[in-house]
Design a protein around this motif. Sequence first.
Motif, PDB file in Angstrom:
ATOM      1  N   GLU A 513      33.135  59.571  45.385  1.00  0.00           N
ATOM      2  CA  GLU A 513      32.184  58.398  44.883  1.00  0.00           C
ATOM      3  C   GLU A 513      32.273  58.244  43.357  1.00  0.00           C
ATOM      4  O   GLU A 513      32.394  57.149  43.010  1.00  0.00           O
ATOM      5  CB  GLU A 513      30.666  58.543  45.568  1.00  0.00           C
ATOM      6  N   GLU A 514      32.167  59.374  42.799  1.00  0.00           N
ATOM      7  CA  GLU A 514      32.213  59.041  41.241  1.00  0.00           C
ATOM      8  C   GLU A 514      33.803  58.741  40.824  1.00  0.00           C
ATOM      9  O   GLU A 514      33.679  57.936  39.731  1.00  0.00           O
ATOM     10  CB  GLU A 514      31.907  60.501  40.601  1.00  0.00           C
ATOM     11  N   GLU A 515      34.662  59.427  41.489  1.00  0.00           N
ATOM     12  CA  GLU A 515      35.974  59.016  41.192  1.00  0.00           C
ATOM     13  C   GLU A 515      36.340  57.543  41.564  1.00  0.00           C
ATOM     14  O   GLU A 515      37.048  56.672  40.707  1.00  0.00           O
ATOM     15  CB  GLU A 515      36.865  59.880  41.875  1.00  0.00           C
ATOM     16  N   ALA A 516      35.409  57.043  42.590  1.00  0.00           N
ATOM     17  CA  ALA A 516      36.063  55.540  42.819  1.00  0.00           C
ATOM     18  C   ALA A 516      34.982  54.615  42.501  1.00  0.00           C
ATOM     19  O   ALA A 516      34.571  53.266  42.816  1.00  0.00           O
ATOM     20  CB  ALA A 516      36.048  55.440  44.507  1.00  0.00           C
ATOM     21  N   SER A 517      34.062  55.127  41.356  1.00  0.00           N
ATOM     22  CA  SER A 517      32.845  54.214  41.278  1.00  0.00           C
ATOM     23  C   SER A 517      33.335  52.812  40.580  1.00  0.00           C
ATOM     24  O   SER A 517      32.626  51.608  40.849  1.00  0.00           O
ATOM     25  CB  SER A 517      31.926  54.907  40.071  1.00  0.00           C
ATOM     26  N   GLY A 518      34.314  52.615  39.698  1.00  0.00           N
ATOM     27  CA  GLY A 518      34.896  51.446  39.359  1.00  0.00           C
ATOM     28  C   GLY A 518      34.947  50.585  40.288  1.00  0.00           C
ATOM     29  O   GLY A 518      34.640  49.275  40.455  1.00  0.00           O
ATOM     30  N   MET A 519      35.835  51.144  41.458  1.00  0.00           N
ATOM     31  CA  MET A 519      36.224  50.126  42.532  1.00  0.00           C
ATOM     32  C   MET A 519      35.084  49.848  43.440  1.00  0.00           C
ATOM     33  O   MET A 519      34.808  48.452  43.468  1.00  0.00           O
ATOM     34  CB  MET A 519      36.969  51.052  43.464  1.00  0.00           C
ATOM     35  N   LEU A 520      34.116  50.732  43.506  1.00  0.00           N
ATOM     36  CA  LEU A 520      32.640  50.099  44.417  1.00  0.00           C
ATOM     37  C   LEU A 520      32.142  49.232  43.630  1.00  0.00           C
ATOM     38  O   LEU A 520      31.389  48.435  44.250  1.00  0.00           O
ATOM     39  CB  LEU A 520      32.027  51.559  44.663  1.00  0.00           C
ATOM     40  N   GLU A 521      31.972  49.476  42.362  1.00  0.00           N
ATOM     41  CA  GLU A 521      31.296  48.394  41.411  1.00  0.00           C
ATOM     42  C   GLU A 521      31.974  46.926  41.579  1.00  0.00           C
ATOM     43  O   GLU A 521      31.227  46.012  41.536  1.00  0.00           O
ATOM     44  CB  GLU A 521      31.029  48.737  40.066  1.00  0.00           C
ATOM     45  N   GLU A 522      33.445  46.959  41.559  1.00  0.00           N
ATOM     46  CA  GLU A 522      34.143  45.751  41.474  1.00  0.00           C
ATOM     47  C   GLU A 522      33.741  45.115  42.916  1.00  0.00           C
ATOM     48  O   GLU A 522      33.780  43.910  43.001  1.00  0.00           O
ATOM     49  CB  GLU A 522      35.496  46.015  41.318  1.00  0.00           C
ATOM     50  N   LEU A 523      33.708  45.973  43.996  1.00  0.00           N
ATOM     51  CA  LEU A 523      33.555  45.369  45.566  1.00  0.00           C
ATOM     52  C   LEU A 523      32.161  44.685  45.335  1.00  0.00           C
ATOM     53  O   LEU A 523      31.942  43.668  46.026  1.00  0.00           O
ATOM     54  CB  LEU A 523      33.918  46.397  46.439  1.00  0.00           C
ATOM     55  N   ALA A 524      31.169  45.305  44.947  1.00  0.00           N
ATOM     56  CA  ALA A 524      29.669  44.879  45.083  1.00  0.00           C
ATOM     57  C   ALA A 524      29.742  43.439  44.110  1.00  0.00           C
ATOM     58  O   ALA A 524      29.229  42.680  44.612  1.00  0.00           O
ATOM     59  CB  ALA A 524      28.638  45.741  44.481  1.00  0.00           C
ATOM     60  N   LYS A 525      30.384  43.647  42.891  1.00  0.00           N
ATOM     61  CA  LYS A 525      30.347  42.280  42.118  1.00  0.00           C
ATOM     62  C   LYS A 525      30.923  41.115  42.724  1.00  0.00           C
ATOM     63  O   LYS A 525      30.429  40.034  42.781  1.00  0.00           O
ATOM     64  CB  LYS A 525      31.179  42.629  40.894  1.00  0.00           C
ATOM     65  N   SER A 526      32.000  41.222  43.475  1.00  0.00           N
ATOM     66  CA  SER A 526      32.768  40.233  44.101  1.00  0.00           C
ATOM     67  C   SER A 526      32.003  39.847  45.377  1.00  0.00           C
ATOM     68  O   SER A 526      32.057  38.565  45.953  1.00  0.00           O
ATOM     69  CB  SER A 526      34.062  40.822  44.745  1.00  0.00           C
ATOM     70  N   LEU A 527      30.819  40.594  46.025  1.00  0.00           N
ATOM     71  CA  LEU A 527      30.076  40.025  46.798  1.00  0.00           C
ATOM     72  C   LEU A 527      28.935  39.133  46.520  1.00  0.00           C
ATOM     73  O   LEU A 527      28.171  38.752  47.062  1.00  0.00           O
ATOM     74  CB  LEU A 527      29.646  41.115  47.783  1.00  0.00           C
ATOM     75  N   ASP A 528      28.715  39.059  45.202  1.00  0.00           N
ATOM     76  CA  ASP A 528      27.982  38.301  44.503  1.00  0.00           C
ATOM     77  C   ASP A 528      26.645  38.186  45.151  1.00  0.00           C
ATOM     78  O   ASP A 528      25.838  37.093  45.508  1.00  0.00           O
ATOM     79  CB  ASP A 528      28.423  36.633  44.878  1.00  0.00           C
ATOM     80  N   LYS A 530      25.199  39.491  47.717  1.00  0.00           N
ATOM     81  CA  LYS A 530      24.870  39.767  49.345  1.00  0.00           C
ATOM     82  C   LYS A 530      24.538  41.265  49.562  1.00  0.00           C
ATOM     83  O   LYS A 530      24.014  41.383  50.568  1.00  0.00           O
ATOM     84  CB  LYS A 530      26.415  39.231  49.879  1.00  0.00           C
ATOM     85  N   VAL A 531      25.027  42.187  48.830  1.00  0.00           N
ATOM     86  CA  VAL A 531      24.489  43.469  48.917  1.00  0.00           C
ATOM     87  C   VAL A 531      24.014  44.145  47.564  1.00  0.00           C
ATOM     88  O   VAL A 531      24.335  43.712  46.569  1.00  0.00           O
ATOM     89  CB  VAL A 531      25.835  44.508  49.451  1.00  0.00           C
ATOM     90  N   THR A 532      23.191  45.033  47.835  1.00  0.00           N
ATOM     91  CA  THR A 532      22.525  45.765  46.551  1.00  0.00           C
ATOM     92  C   THR A 532      23.648  46.742  45.959  1.00  0.00           C
ATOM     93  O   THR A 532      23.734  46.969  44.754  1.00  0.00           O
ATOM     94  CB  THR A 532      21.316  46.629  46.875  1.00  0.00           C
ATOM     95  N   LYS A 533      24.657  47.162  46.881  1.00  0.00           N
ATOM     96  CA  LYS A 533      25.561  48.305  46.519  1.00  0.00           C
ATOM     97  C   LYS A 533      26.310  48.506  47.540  1.00  0.00           C
ATOM     98  O   LYS A 533      26.248  48.258  48.584  1.00  0.00           O
ATOM     99  CB  LYS A 533      25.016  49.489  45.809  1.00  0.00           C
ATOM    100  N   VAL A 534      27.705  48.990  47.005  1.00  0.00           N
ATOM    101  CA  VAL A 534      28.799  49.331  47.956  1.00  0.00           C
ATOM    102  C   VAL A 534      28.883  50.938  47.619  1.00  0.00           C
ATOM    103  O   VAL A 534      29.127  51.429  46.523  1.00  0.00           O
ATOM    104  CB  VAL A 534      30.010  48.503  47.825  1.00  0.00           C
ATOM    105  N   ILE A 535      28.718  51.668  48.757  1.00  0.00           N
ATOM    106  CA  ILE A 535      28.994  53.037  48.784  1.00  0.00           C
ATOM    107  C   ILE A 535      30.049  53.693  49.644  1.00  0.00           C
ATOM    108  O   ILE A 535      30.410  53.061  50.493  1.00  0.00           O
ATOM    109  CB  ILE A 535      27.663  53.811  48.862  1.00  0.00           C
ATOM    110  N   LEU A 536      30.269  54.962  49.383  1.00  0.00           N
ATOM    111  CA  LEU A 536      31.420  55.794  50.161  1.00  0.00           C
ATOM    112  C   LEU A 536      30.146  56.210  51.535  1.00  0.00           C
ATOM    113  O   LEU A 536      29.287  57.083  51.043  1.00  0.00           O
ATOM    114  CB  LEU A 536      31.889  56.967  49.717  1.00  0.00           C
ATOM    115  N   SER A 537      30.718  56.252  52.623  1.00  0.00           N
ATOM    116  CA  SER A 537      29.844  56.601  53.827  1.00  0.00           C
ATOM    117  C   SER A 537      30.058  57.817  54.463  1.00  0.00           C
ATOM    118  O   SER A 537      31.144  58.682  54.419  1.00  0.00           O
ATOM    119  CB  SER A 537      30.091  55.526  55.048  1.00  0.00           C
TER     120      SER A 537
END
Length: 633
Positions: A513-528, A530-537
């Motif tokens: 998750e730390e390695e993919a943090s930038g990608m996850l933040e970008e995914l959350a940002k693009s959802l404007d 709609k979600v509080t965050k995007v995480i690895l499950s």
Amino acid sequence: METKQFKAESKKLLEMMIHSIYTHKEIFLRELISNASDAIDKLYFKSLTDDQVGLGKDDFAIWISVDKEGNRLKISDNGIGMTAEELETHLGTIAESGSLKFKSENKLEEDNQIIGQFGVGFYSAFMVAKKVTVISKAYGSDKAYQWESEGVDGYTITEADKKSVGTDIILELLPDSEDEDYSGFLDQYRLKSLVKKYSDYIRFPIKMEVTHSRPKEMSEEDKEAGKTPEYEEYLEIETLNSMIPLWKKNKSELKEEDYKHFYTEKFFDYNEPLKYSHVKNEGTANYNALLYIPSKAPYDYYSKEYEKGLQLYSNGVLIMDKCADLLPDYFSFVKGLVDSEDLSLNISREMLQHDRQLKVIAKSIEKTISSELKKMLKNEREKYESFWKAFGLQMKYGIYSDYGMNKEKLQDLLLFTSSNDKLITLEEYITGMREEQKYIYYATGESAARISQLPQTELVRDNGFEILYLTDNIDEFAVKSIGKYKDKEFKSVSADDLGLESPEKKEELKAKEEEASGMLEELAKSLDGKVTKVILSQRLKTHPVCLTSEGEISLEMEKVLNSMPTDQKVHAQRVLEINPEHEIFEKLSSAHKSGDNDKLGKYAKLLYNQALLIEGMNIENPVEFSNLICELM
């Protein structure tokens, strides 16, 4: 002939009696019959020690007579009667109870059959009559007397001609109006119905001449010619009441068919009851009761129109058709009746004083119902499951209502569908738990079939743990109200920590998750937002994505609360979870590494909408969703 005036307070009370004390005018018949029964009881009591009475119990009766031409109704009894002084005392002074005085003077026990308490029921006659005449001859007296009144203007007492001991009450009914059909009280079918409803268990026969019709005899020639027979009317004396209440009979006298027949006839149900209980309670609360659990829910059971309550009798006389105070809401499905001699009635005998005794009876009945349900659950499982399908929803509401105050009473009666495809209790779930299992796991959804396909259930099922399937809107609210059952906490399969992951796995996921943090933040940002965050499950195994929530409000609770007709809408704190072991994760990582944030944003919207559909929730823009699928294909 001198007209006597009611005392000032009596006059005011009489006006109240006529205009406001009684809810239903038909109550007058119940009151006059109850008074007649009291009068007979007094003479019957004397006959036990006085041979001069000359009447046995079988000789006593109450008569109802109809004079349609004269617009008159008469109620007669061969009870103890009244002297001129007693007419003056009991009918001239309202609320002077002759029955109460008789009980006191003769030191009668509490279980005697005398009904009267306040002595005001007689005046209910003025609700339907413009003139009331009472002709009475007291036991031991040579003279009879007539009391006559047209209401608040006063009354007269004169000597009268009456040969037998007892009392006749003659009502000259009011003329019909647009609002009231007073002449209807002369209809034999209505009178029979009212006696059956209110006075069926008066212990002396209530008799009336009833008109019937029958075909006249026909000659052989007319029969052969196929002529239609003519009909003739004839009179027959009928006893209108059954006299002995079923619930006062010994249980050994009764068969199962007796209880079932009583239920279908008394409570107008075409279906036999699922269960019944015959209660005879003595102690702090003295009462008899018949309690029934219907086999099917009434059509309006889960609507505002449904009225809960048990029929309430005092000494066999119906006081209330549905006494809501006798049943808690979570047992509102129970039908039946309670008969007690210990009730404190108000002056109309139509309502109850909310005294300690009624609460004691209600508490006792609640314990009886709970005990019977537990017995059914233990010994008649198939029958209980049938009951649960009809009425279980109401008991779940009982858990949630009143801030969970009743959970201890109800939680052992609950049934849930489980991932093992059967209905189970919480006790059965706990008993079947594996030693290493920490929580009672549950999942929510529209149906068991839908829940079984939810991605969130994968990890729990892969560990071999049973899941409770919550399919009713109230279920998750009820479970949260219970909180813990036998020290085991309830845990949603959508919770952030299911207590199933090893420390090594958690550390591994954290590193990813730390390695993919930038990608996850970008995914959350693009959802404007709609979600509080995007995480690895850590819960997903084969599915690419799922939607969960943080905080007290789950996605299912959001759906339920927002379906209610209120202006305020609630929102769960949504979390989009991505499966790091799924090939879609590589696609996302590739788009992010190449700096194609536009494509990454489209993936995010697609996955978010996919997660919404899995949850059974509406997507905001179906056209955009469809176009994205086509574009990315």
